[in-house]
Motif scaffolding. Structure first.
Motif, short mmCIF file in Angstrom:
data_model
loop_
_atom_site.label_atom_id
_atom_site.label_comp_id
_atom_site.label_asym_id
_atom_site.label_seq_id
_atom_site.Cartn_x
_atom_site.Cartn_y
_atom_site.Cartn_z
N UNK A 1 0.82 -1.08 -0.16
CA UNK A 1 -0.01 0.07 -0.12
C UNK A 1 0.84 1.15 0.12
N UNK A 2 0.52 2.15 -0.77
CA UNK A 2 1.29 3.35 -1.20
C UNK A 2 0.43 4.53 -0.86
N UNK A 3 0.76 5.35 0.39
CA UNK A 3 -0.21 6.34 0.72
C UNK A 3 0.64 6.99 1.95
N UNK A 4 -0.10 8.15 2.59
CA UNK A 4 0.17 8.65 3.60
C UNK A 4 -0.67 9.42 4.37
N UNK A 5 -0.56 9.68 5.77
CA UNK A 5 -1.58 10.36 6.45
C UNK A 5 -2.87 9.13 6.57
N UNK A 6 -3.83 9.48 6.33
CA UNK A 6 -5.00 8.79 6.58
C UNK A 6 -4.93 7.65 5.36
N UNK A 7 -4.33 7.68 4.29
CA UNK A 7 -4.26 6.75 3.32
C UNK A 7 -3.15 5.68 3.87
N UNK A 8 -2.62 5.94 5.00
CA UNK A 8 -1.63 4.99 5.30
C UNK A 8 -1.86 4.52 6.62
N UNK A 9 -2.20 5.31 7.60
CA UNK A 9 -2.13 5.18 8.98
C UNK A 9 -3.15 4.28 9.48
N UNK A 10 -4.53 4.22 8.78
CA UNK A 10 -5.63 3.42 8.92
C UNK A 10 -5.04 1.89 8.56
N UNK A 11 -4.68 1.64 7.01
CA UNK A 11 -4.27 0.48 6.72
C UNK A 11 -3.54 -0.23 7.60
N UNK A 12 -2.10 0.43 7.77
CA UNK A 12 -1.18 -0.19 8.49
C UNK A 12 -1.68 -0.43 10.10
N UNK A 13 -2.36 0.39 10.61
CA UNK A 13 -2.96 -0.09 11.94
C UNK A 13 -3.74 -1.19 11.71
N UNK A 14 -4.64 -1.03 10.91
CA UNK A 14 -5.64 -2.59 10.95
C UNK A 14 -5.04 -3.50 10.61
N UNK A 15 -3.84 -3.43 9.75
CA UNK A 15 -3.02 -4.82 9.37
C UNK A 15 -2.57 -5.47 10.59
N UNK A 16 -1.89 -4.50 11.23
CA UNK A 16 -1.22 -4.93 12.44
C UNK A 16 -2.02 -5.53 13.57
N UNK A 17 -3.25 -4.64 13.57
CA UNK A 17 -4.33 -4.94 14.73
C UNK A 17 -4.87 -6.13 14.46
N UNK A 18 -5.13 -6.61 13.18
CA UNK A 18 -5.73 -7.81 12.84
C UNK A 18 -4.94 -8.99 12.37
N UNK A 19 -3.69 -8.74 12.73
CA UNK A 19 -2.61 -9.66 11.87
C UNK A 19 -3.24 -11.20 12.17
N UNK A 20 -3.70 -11.35 13.20
CA UNK A 20 -4.08 -13.03 13.67
C UNK A 20 -5.05 -13.40 12.70
N UNK A 21 -5.88 -12.52 12.16
CA UNK A 21 -6.76 -12.78 11.10
C UNK A 21 -6.36 -12.77 9.43
N UNK A 22 -5.13 -12.48 9.21
CA UNK A 22 -4.65 -12.30 7.86
C UNK A 22 -4.20 -13.47 7.32
#
Ligand code: F6P
Length: 543
Positions: A151-172
């Motif tokens: 994912x290439x993005x910054x601010x809201x186009x990055x922080x949400x995706x990266x946070x959610x990916x890390x938060x939900x890693x167990x489900x990935x």
């Protein structure tokens, strides 16, 4: 309609008086006076339990704060947001992130269009694309399945995706690799791609405006990386998709609009992780779990929309921030998740809270004469305890802290989870009650060591508890903070949905870039400090 300036509001004046009366009372006293306080001053909704009893408040404080919220028109403004009215005043548009998670079949007509139908049509396209990647039927230019998603993005186009990916890693899907490139520093791109094969890599270029310099620079480097390796411009069609509101710019960049996932200008960047900006999240956890996350958001939306203010979690949390900021001079709020998967949650919240409420002008355009958004910061517990908690416990500044925990961990292993969770309760207890001089002396402490070991206490915390971190609960948690931010912004009478403050720096950087790259050394016309720094940079570059 102009509203009364905050400090002239009768309920604000009442709170000032009230603060003079109770501001100095210790939490020890408040708990001693009311043995049931810990069971009374709590609220729950949508699977989240909030204990706010360890705050420096009484029932009267909460009554006055709720009265303030009413006087400031919180209920009307909330309803206006949910109806899709123009609550983002300075940008003349609605802020309708709540529509992103309304269930299929519900309707919300804005400017003649049913936005919920639009949302679900994009969600369906995302789901079919995500299934294609997950099943291997979407292949790269050479016919190989995609194994890496960047994912290439910054601010809201990055922080949400990266946070959610890390938060939900167990489900990935663990057999897929996810990377996030945000910084224009080439290191970000180079390190993220150095061990990836271009034939198996998909880039999601995520940008609401598709005009953000960092994102476009990274996206161009990504395109070169793919085209150089695969030997054809045609590869772009199989290795790039875009998420944006701006189809023309996407097409100009060279991405087929058929491979663009749309969202709308009524979705603020920092409120967009549940829009098409969440495409990487959907590929990682699958469409069904993405929908569970949306349901979690929606459950908190409904609670915020319908629950009385006195029992409304985001309202209570927002008003507590108003209380500490307005009457205790508090400058920062800590958020400490006791779940390793939430390690990027504080960073995510920093944009949500500070880009939203870091404002100095009211909706009517006057300059405020009170503090608005505090600094948000945090780290996962228990690591923070062995670093900066000392200052929270014994420093000279008052820092309210949110402690977030779960009844169950996602990786049961021996006693780990109980040890982790005991720290939440121990920290909240130590911060609230501290250790008195008498207690320290009674332990036989040498007299000259006593002052160092006394802990004043009376440091406020909220404790948030859920059962286990699921996609649903993550959505609920994010929506809780979104609406807390909205509550604060409404009381402060500011626009929580614009971000004009970040524009000037962008404009100046665009002006300076050619001065750094030009061979001819153009005349510098800045202030003396900027001129000297640019000359020094050029000299360092030449060495
Ligand atoms: O510069 C701030 C900002 O506009 C944020 O609000 C936004 O989330 C970020 O830049 C990225 O913007 P875009 O998604 O348009 O690239």
């Amino acid at each position: 309609m102009p509203i009364t300036p905050l400090r002239q509001q009768p309920s604000w004046k009442a709170l000032e008086q009230h603060h003079r009366e109770i501001g100095g009372i210790h939490l020890r006293q408040l708990f001693a006076d009311d043995p049931l306080r810990g069971e009374r001053l709590c609220a729950q909704a949508a699977g989240l339990y909030l204990d706010y009893s360890k705050n420096r408040v009484t029932d009267e404080t909460m009554r006055l704060l709720c009265g303030l919220a009413r006087e400031r028109g919180l209920e009307e403004r909330r309803n206006s947001m949910f109806r899709g009215e123009c609550v983002n005043v300075s940008e003349a548009r609605p802020a309708l992130h709540v529509a992103l998670r309304m269930p299929r079949g519900s309707t919300l007509v804005v400017d003649g269009a049913d936005v919920v139908a639009q949302v679900h049509s994009v969600l369906d396209r995302m789901a079919s694309f995500a299934r294609g990647i997950r099943s291997g039927t979407w292949t790269g230019h050479t016919g190989k399945p995609i194994r890496n998603i960047v994912n290439i993005g910054i601010g809201g186009s990055d922080l949400g995706p990266v946070m959610a990916y890390e938060a939900l890693r167990a489900y990935t899907r663990r057999d897929l690799t996810f990377r996030f490139v945000s910084n224009v520093d080439a290191t970000d791109f180079v390190e993220a791609t150095r061990d990836l094969g271009p034939e198996e890599t998909l880039f999601i270029v995520a940008s609401k405006t598709f005009g953000t310099l960092e994102t476009l620079t990274n996206a161009r480097s990504a395109r070169d990386w793919v085209v150089d390796a695969l030997g054809s411009e045609k590869a772009v069609a199989r290795h790039f998709v875009a998420v944006s509101t701006h189809a023309r710019r996407v097409a100009e960049f060279g991405i087929d609009p058929a491979n663009m996932f749309e969202f709308w200008d009524w979705v603020g960047g920092r409120y967009s992780m549940d829009s098409a900006i969440g495409l990487s999240t959907m590929i990682a956890i699958g469409p069904e779990r993405f929908h569970e996350m949306l349901a979690g958001f929606h459950a908190m939306d409904e609670h915020f929309r319908t629950a009385p203010l006195e029992e409304n979690l985001p309202v209570l949390m927002g008003l507590l921030v108003v209380w500490y900021s307005g009457f205790f001079g508090v400058q920062s709020v800590g958020v400490m998740p006791y779940d390793r998967y939430l390690k990027r949650f504080p960073a995510y919240l920093q944009q949500l809270t500070m880009e939203s409420n870091g404002k100095h002008a009211t909706l009517e355009g006057s300059v405020v004469d009170y503090d608005t958004g505090p600094v948000y910061w945090g780290e996962p517990g228990t690591n923070g305890q062995h670093s900066f908690y000392q200052l929270i416990h014994q420093g000279t500044r008052l820092i309210p802290v949110d402690l977030i925990g779960f009844g169950k961990g996602l990786n049961p292993l021996g006693e780990h989870h109980d040890i982790l969770s005991s720290n939440i309760f121990a920290q909240a207890q130590a911060l609230a009650f501290g250790r008195t001089e008498e207690e320290v002396r009674a332990e036989g402490t040498p007299p000259d060591a006593v002052p160092h070991r006394v802990m004043e206490g009376n440091r406020p915390t909220n404790v948030l508890l859920g059962e286990i971190l699921t996609p649903r609960l993550l959505g609920t948690l994010v929506a809780l903070y979104e609406h807390s931010v909205f509550t604060q912004g409404t009381v402060w009478d500011i626009d929580s949905f614009d971000q004009w403050g970040v524009e000037l720096g962008k404009v100046l950087a665009v002006r300076i870039t050619p001065e750094l790259t030009s061979q001819a050394e153009p005349e510098l016309t800045h202030d003396s400090s900027t001129n000297a720094l640019i000359r020094r940079y050029r000299a360092l570059k030449r060495q």
